[in-house]
Design a protein around this motif. Structure first.
Motif, PDB file in Angstrom:
ATOM      1  N   UNK A 264      49.577   6.799 -73.747  1.00 64.04           N
ATOM      2  CA  UNK A 264      50.510   5.704 -74.018  1.00 64.04           C
ATOM      3  C   UNK A 264      50.210   4.956 -75.310  1.00 64.04           C
ATOM      4  N   UNK A 265      49.314   5.518 -76.138  1.00 64.39           N
ATOM      5  CA  UNK A 265      49.028   4.921 -77.427  1.00 64.39           C
ATOM      6  C   UNK A 265      48.601   3.467 -77.348  1.00 64.39           C
ATOM      7  N   UNK A 266      47.718   3.164 -76.427  1.00 65.96           N
ATOM      8  CA  UNK A 266      47.367   1.761 -76.174  1.00 65.96           C
ATOM      9  C   UNK A 266      46.362   1.204 -77.185  1.00 65.96           C
ATOM     10  N   UNK A 267      45.806   2.071 -78.058  1.00 71.53           N
ATOM     11  CA  UNK A 267      44.909   1.590 -79.130  1.00 71.53           C
ATOM     12  C   UNK A 267      45.404   2.176 -80.443  1.00 71.53           C
ATOM     13  N   UNK A 268      45.439   1.330 -81.454  1.00 71.40           N
ATOM     14  CA  UNK A 268      45.934   1.749 -82.765  1.00 71.40           C
ATOM     15  C   UNK A 268      44.845   1.544 -83.806  1.00 71.40           C
ATOM     16  N   UNK A 269      44.563   2.561 -84.565  1.00 74.00           N
ATOM     17  CA  UNK A 269      43.535   2.459 -85.609  1.00 74.00           C
ATOM     18  C   UNK A 269      43.975   1.462 -86.675  1.00 74.00           C
ATOM     19  N   UNK A 270      43.103   0.505 -86.977  1.00 76.64           N
ATOM     20  CA  UNK A 270      43.418  -0.480 -88.000  1.00 76.64           C
ATOM     21  C   UNK A 270      43.084  -0.021 -89.390  1.00 76.64           C
ATOM     22  N   UNK A 271      42.314   1.057 -89.475  1.00 71.06           N
ATOM     23  CA  UNK A 271      41.932   1.632 -90.766  1.00 71.06           C
ATOM     24  C   UNK A 271      41.542   3.084 -90.511  1.00 71.06           C
ATOM     25  N   UNK A 272      41.141   3.784 -91.543  1.00 67.47           N
ATOM     26  CA  UNK A 272      40.706   5.173 -91.357  1.00 67.47           C
ATOM     27  C   UNK A 272      39.445   5.177 -90.496  1.00 67.47           C
ATOM     28  N   UNK A 273      39.479   5.942 -89.377  1.00 68.83           N
ATOM     29  CA  UNK A 273      38.364   5.916 -88.423  1.00 68.83           C
ATOM     30  C   UNK A 273      37.959   7.336 -88.031  1.00 68.83           C
ATOM     31  N   UNK A 274      36.674   7.488 -87.712  1.00 72.01           N
ATOM     32  CA  UNK A 274      36.183   8.749 -87.151  1.00 72.01           C
ATOM     33  C   UNK A 274      36.050   8.566 -85.644  1.00 72.01           C
ATOM     34  N   UNK A 275      36.608   9.498 -84.902  1.00 71.45           N
ATOM     35  CA  UNK A 275      36.599   9.433 -83.446  1.00 71.45           C
ATOM     36  C   UNK A 275      35.849  10.630 -82.866  1.00 71.45           C
ATOM     37  N   UNK A 276      35.237  10.409 -81.715  1.00 71.10           N
ATOM     38  CA  UNK A 276      34.561  11.493 -80.988  1.00 71.10           C
ATOM     39  C   UNK A 276      35.008  11.455 -79.534  1.00 71.10           C
ATOM     40  N   UNK A 277      35.211  12.615 -78.945  1.00 69.29           N
ATOM     41  CA  UNK A 277      35.610  12.716 -77.544  1.00 69.29           C
ATOM     42  C   UNK A 277      34.450  13.284 -76.736  1.00 69.29           C
ATOM     43  N   UNK A 278      34.177  12.635 -75.584  1.00 67.30           N
ATOM     44  CA  UNK A 278      33.065  13.071 -74.738  1.00 67.30           C
ATOM     45  C   UNK A 278      33.571  13.540 -73.377  1.00 67.30           C
ATOM     46  N   UNK A 279      32.739  14.373 -72.739  1.00 67.58           N
ATOM     47  CA  UNK A 279      33.068  14.960 -71.434  1.00 67.58           C
ATOM     48  C   UNK A 279      32.700  14.006 -70.300  1.00 67.58           C
ATOM     49  N   UNK A 280      33.493  12.990 -70.100  1.00 64.97           N
ATOM     50  CA  UNK A 280      33.216  12.034 -69.023  1.00 64.97           C
ATOM     51  C   UNK A 280      34.441  11.147 -68.878  1.00 64.97           C
ATOM     52  N   UNK A 281      34.822  10.832 -67.638  1.00 66.18           N
ATOM     53  CA  UNK A 281      35.990   9.985 -67.416  1.00 66.18           C
ATOM     54  C   UNK A 281      35.943   9.319 -66.060  1.00 66.18           C
ATOM     55  N   UNK A 282      37.079   8.790 -65.629  1.00 64.84           N
ATOM     56  CA  UNK A 282      37.064   8.051 -64.368  1.00 64.84           C
ATOM     57  C   UNK A 282      36.857   8.942 -63.156  1.00 64.84           C
ATOM     58  N   UNK A 283      37.120  10.253 -63.277  1.00 65.71           N
ATOM     59  CA  UNK A 283      36.807  11.164 -62.173  1.00 65.71           C
ATOM     60  C   UNK A 283      35.308  11.320 -61.980  1.00 65.71           C
ATOM     61  N   UNK A 284      34.533  10.929 -63.000  1.00 65.93           N
ATOM     62  CA  UNK A 284      33.071  10.947 -62.906  1.00 65.93           C
ATOM     63  C   UNK A 284      32.524   9.600 -62.442  1.00 65.93           C
ATOM     64  N   UNK A 285      33.412   8.670 -62.113  1.00 67.41           N
ATOM     65  CA  UNK A 285      32.978   7.371 -61.629  1.00 67.41           C
ATOM     66  C   UNK A 285      32.850   6.307 -62.694  1.00 67.41           C
ATOM     67  N   UNK A 286      33.236   6.638 -63.935  1.00 65.25           N
ATOM     68  CA  UNK A 286      33.179   5.627 -64.994  1.00 65.25           C
ATOM     69  C   UNK A 286      34.501   4.873 -64.990  1.00 65.25           C
ATOM     70  N   UNK A 287      34.504   3.552 -64.780  1.00 69.16           N
ATOM     71  CA  UNK A 287      35.743   2.826 -64.478  1.00 69.16           C
ATOM     72  C   UNK A 287      36.808   2.921 -65.571  1.00 69.16           C
TER      73      UNK A 287
END
Length: 375
Positions: A264-287
């Motif tokens: 849903x595009x709930x965060x918008x980069x305010x400038x040029x940014x480097x992003x990283x994606x990790x293997x963990x989410x709410x199915x792993x119990x992280x809220x």
């Protein structure tokens, strides 16, 4: 004995559990109380695993364990055959036979439970002594104080027939030492304990160990503090950390200013940014409440020792992190990031997810590779 999860490459995140720190915390609380410390190991030992936690604590000399459900008690009994195992949530109707079969002790908190347990004992069933719970503030489980005092005045009847081995109550606000409810509970329970002379008593929970003028009685019941949670909010944590959580970066990318990120595009980069994606989410119990949006802050991770915020929604299996400020070479495919550890203690992680450290611990998922050290 090993409780580790095999095949590390099969998992996207690793949960490291320090059983030596768990034991050290238990010993510290026992020394502070000046009496015997039990251990609350409900909710899968606050997420770290009943079997490894009870095994480590029993080897260290812990003789009394507290769980919430019968099923948890059965698990604890298998690895601590000589210990006393109390079931905090009371006596479910028709469950007496299971208590006898597994040598478990119910925590009785109503006349109905007392009568059912006493009746079962009168059949000649071989059972362990039960505990009596008197409610001094929570209005959740337990007898009213007046009911407890009336039962204590009986020379026979339900108390004698039930073979009570412990009387206990539970603090409602012990983490807030300024709350006047603590003094009221201490006074109310002192009256209850005095009405049962010769019977062991238990009041202190984790934070109760740090309350002034709170008697330790014969047994304490620490829970959260055993697992590294801070029993003195707003002050330095006296406990050793027990859990650490690391995930693996699976992909990185650079996005330009104005790029929307995540569901849903709930965060918008305010400038040029480097992003990283990790293997963990709410199915792993992280809220999911740890999501970081354009209008709300959320959780963070340590990448190369630098705190980097989440961006966008925490999704089921993945979290995106802004690693722009991470040291050169630390945010690459296959590199680890820390979700719990160092400055990201349970309280900090809970705050970032708009919850409490208790929920973080007890939500730890089963999809992590689990690595136990210190046993």
């Amino acid at each position: 004995m090993s409780f580790d999860t095999p095949d590390p490459p099969a998992y996207g995140a690793t949960l490291t559990i320090d059983l030596a720190a768990l034991v050290s915390n238990w010993r510290l609380l026992g020394r502070r109380a000046g009496t015997e410390a039990g251990a609350v190991v409900k909710a899968d030992a606050y997420g770290i695993g009943i079997e490894p936690a009870v095994t480590a604590l029993a080897r260290a000399g812990c003789r009394n364990f507290f769980v919430a459900h019968l099923s948890e008690g059965v698990r604890a009994r298998k690895v601590a055959p000589e210990a006393t195992v109390y079931i905090l949530n009371g006596l479910l109707p028709g469950s007496c036979g299971l208590y006898a079969e597994h040598a478990l002790s119910p925590v009785l908190g109503s006349h109905e439970e007392l009568l059912e347990w006493a009746s079962f004992r009168q059949t000649g069933a071989k059972v362990r002594p039960a505990a009596l719970h008197v409610d001094t503030a929570m209005n959740r489980l337990g007898l009213w104080p007046g009911e407890g005092l009336n039962l204590a005045r009986e020379k026979s009847g339900a108390i004698a027939a039930a073979d009570i081995g412990l009387v206990m109550s539970h603090f409602a606000s012990s983490e807030d030492e300024a709350d006047p409810a603590n003094a009221r509970q201490i006074a109310a329970f002192a009256e209850i304990a005095a009405a049962f002379p010769g019977l062991p008593a238990s009041l202190k929970n984790s934070s109760g160990h740090f309350l002034k003028d709170c008697p330790s009685y014969q047994l304490t019941r620490p829970g959260y503090a055993l697992y590294g949670g801070n029993p003195t909010p707003g002050k330095p944590n006296p406990m050793q950390p027990v859990v650490g959580l690391e995930a693996t970066i699976i992909q990185t990318r650079v996005v330009e200013a104005g790029t929307q990120v995540g569901y849903n595009g709930r965060w918008t980069a305010g400038s040029r940014r480097k992003l990283a994606t990790i293997c963990l989410g709410y199915a792993d119990g992280y809220p999911r409440n740890a999501s970081w949006t354009d209008t709300a802050t959320g959780g963070s991770a340590l990448v190369g020792g630098v705190t980097c915020p989440f961006v966008g929604s925490v999704s089921m299996d993945l979290i995106i992190i802004d690693v722009t400020e991470a040291p050169e070479g630390s945010a690459v495919r296959g590199a680890p990031v820390t979700l719990i550890g160092g400055p990201l203690d349970l309280e900090a992680v809970g705050a970032g997810a708009r919850t409490i450290g208790y929920e973080i611990l007890t939500s730890l998922g089963r999809r992590y590779r689990r690595r136990y050290v210190g046993l």
